[in-house]
Design a protein around this motif. Structure first.
Motif, mmCIF file in Angstrom:
data_model
loop_
_atom_site.group_PDB
_atom_site.id
_atom_site.type_symbol
_atom_site.label_atom_id
_atom_site.label_comp_id
_atom_site.label_asym_id
_atom_site.label_seq_id
_atom_site.Cartn_x
_atom_site.Cartn_y
_atom_site.Cartn_z
ATOM 1 N N PHE A 22 0.951 -1.193 -0.113
ATOM 2 C CA PHE A 22 0.121 0.017 -0.156
ATOM 3 C C PHE A 22 0.861 1.096 -0.068
ATOM 4 C CE2 PHE A 22 0.990 -0.347 4.316
ATOM 5 C CZ PHE A 22 0.845 0.883 4.848
ATOM 6 N N ALA A 23 0.409 2.353 -0.517
ATOM 7 C CA ALA A 23 1.038 3.580 -0.140
ATOM 8 C C ALA A 23 0.034 4.661 0.263
ATOM 9 C CB ALA A 23 1.505 3.959 -1.967
ATOM 10 N N ASP A 24 0.648 5.777 0.593
ATOM 11 C CA ASP A 24 -0.042 7.010 1.083
ATOM 12 C C ASP A 24 -0.950 7.556 0.082
ATOM 13 O OD1 ASP A 24 1.197 6.801 3.880
ATOM 14 O OD2 ASP A 24 2.596 8.182 3.276
ATOM 15 N N PRO A 25 -2.031 7.811 0.234
ATOM 16 C CA PRO A 25 -2.618 8.063 1.605
ATOM 17 C C PRO A 25 -3.570 7.167 2.398
ATOM 18 C CG PRO A 25 -4.256 8.974 -0.073
ATOM 19 C CD PRO A 25 -3.170 8.229 -0.781
ATOM 20 N N GLU A 26 -3.363 5.765 1.589
ATOM 21 C CA GLU A 26 -4.115 4.572 2.340
ATOM 22 C C GLU A 26 -3.470 4.234 3.621
ATOM 23 O OE1 GLU A 26 -5.986 0.524 0.934
ATOM 24 O OE2 GLU A 26 -4.045 0.973 0.098
ATOM 25 N N ARG A 27 -4.342 3.993 4.652
ATOM 26 C CA ARG A 27 -3.945 3.571 5.940
ATOM 27 C C ARG A 27 -3.832 2.291 5.958
ATOM 28 N NH1 ARG A 27 -7.845 4.591 10.440
ATOM 29 N NH2 ARG A 27 -8.767 2.696 9.340
ATOM 30 N N ALA A 28 -2.848 1.813 6.697
ATOM 31 C CA ALA A 28 -2.273 0.463 6.720
ATOM 32 C C ALA A 28 -3.552 -0.666 6.998
ATOM 33 C CB ALA A 28 -1.215 0.385 7.840
ATOM 34 N N LEU A 29 -4.279 -0.171 8.081
ATOM 35 C CA LEU A 29 -5.401 -1.183 8.406
ATOM 36 C C LEU A 29 -6.345 -1.135 7.303
ATOM 37 C CD1 LEU A 29 -6.904 -2.803 10.549
ATOM 38 C CD2 LEU A 29 -7.784 -0.726 11.537
ATOM 39 N N VAL A 35 6.096 -4.542 7.177
ATOM 40 C CA VAL A 35 5.090 -5.337 7.187
ATOM 41 C C VAL A 35 4.266 -4.947 8.589
ATOM 42 C CG1 VAL A 35 3.552 -7.643 6.891
ATOM 43 C CG2 VAL A 35 6.013 -7.152 5.702
ATOM 44 N N SER A 36 2.933 -4.512 8.657
ATOM 45 C CA SER A 36 2.030 -4.335 9.631
ATOM 46 C C SER A 36 0.980 -5.333 9.613
ATOM 47 C CB SER A 36 1.192 -2.930 9.494
ATOM 48 O OG SER A 36 2.491 -1.922 9.425
ATOM 49 N N ALA A 37 0.694 -5.606 10.725
ATOM 50 C CA ALA A 37 -0.493 -6.770 10.844
ATOM 51 C C ALA A 37 -1.436 -6.609 11.973
ATOM 52 C CB ALA A 37 0.137 -8.246 10.999
ATOM 53 N N TRP A 38 -2.614 -7.145 11.874
ATOM 54 C CA TRP A 38 -3.685 -7.279 12.835
ATOM 55 C C TRP A 38 -4.075 -8.717 12.678
ATOM 56 C CZ3 TRP A 38 -2.430 -3.163 9.808
ATOM 57 C CH2 TRP A 38 -2.470 -2.015 10.432
ATOM 58 N N ALA A 39 -4.659 -9.156 13.902
ATOM 59 C CA ALA A 39 -5.320 -10.360 13.978
ATOM 60 C C ALA A 39 -6.674 -10.312 14.406
ATOM 61 C CB ALA A 39 -4.610 -11.224 15.034
#
Length: 152
Positions: free
Chosen positions: A44-51, A84-88
């Motif tokens: 992804f790239a700005d301005p999209e948020r990682a989440l 790499v950012s992650a959520w579970a």
């Protein structure tokens, strides 16, 4: 620097923690197993948020529903330098129902022929010990963080 975001689906059948991992598609990954699997994720790239990117990529790469709450697992830096950012999240799915988008690749190299390949060729549920053997090494930190989060 490239950035990716993804989601780690987990379940607890009989109290044992299992996670859903994805095997990359395409000819390069075809015969790789240990250390090759990943969480479903994408760049992804700005301005999209990682989440937002993580949820979009999970849907595109698996076709499975995301069910809140989403638990933050932080960020890791892979050997390639990619962050790499992650959520579970806790969920359930049948790996046989995988629906994944595709990409085009010239294959074999310099052949002039383009072939379509799935971004993910399969997903599977793994216990944590097996997941540690399957995952890209840097992403094992997500398993540690998930276990700590669930112990609270």
């Amino acid at each position: 620097m490239k950035r990716s975001a993804g989601l780690l689906m987990f379940r607890r059948p009989g109290g044992a923690l299992e996670v859903l991992l994805a095997h990359p598609g395409g000819p390069f990954w075809r015969h790789k197993d240990a250390g090759a699997w990943t969480i479903p994720k994408g760049e992804f790239a700005d301005p999209e948020r990682a989440l937002d990117a993580a949820q979009r990529e999970f849907a595109e790469e698996t076709g499975f529903a995301v069910t809140p709450p989403l638990l933050p697992l932080g960020e890791v830096v892979q050997k390639s330098g990619k962050r790499v950012s992650a959520w579970a999240f806790e969920g359930e799915c049948d790996p046989g129902q995988l629906r994944c988008n595709e990409f085009e690749l010239e294959w074999p190299p310099r052949s002039g022929r383009t072939q379509r390949h799935p971004e993910i060729d399969r997903v599977a549920w793994f216990g944590v010990a097996e997941a540690r053997r399957k995952l890209v090494p840097a992403q094992c930190a997500f398993l540690d963080r998930l276990e700590r989060t669930l112990e609270r």
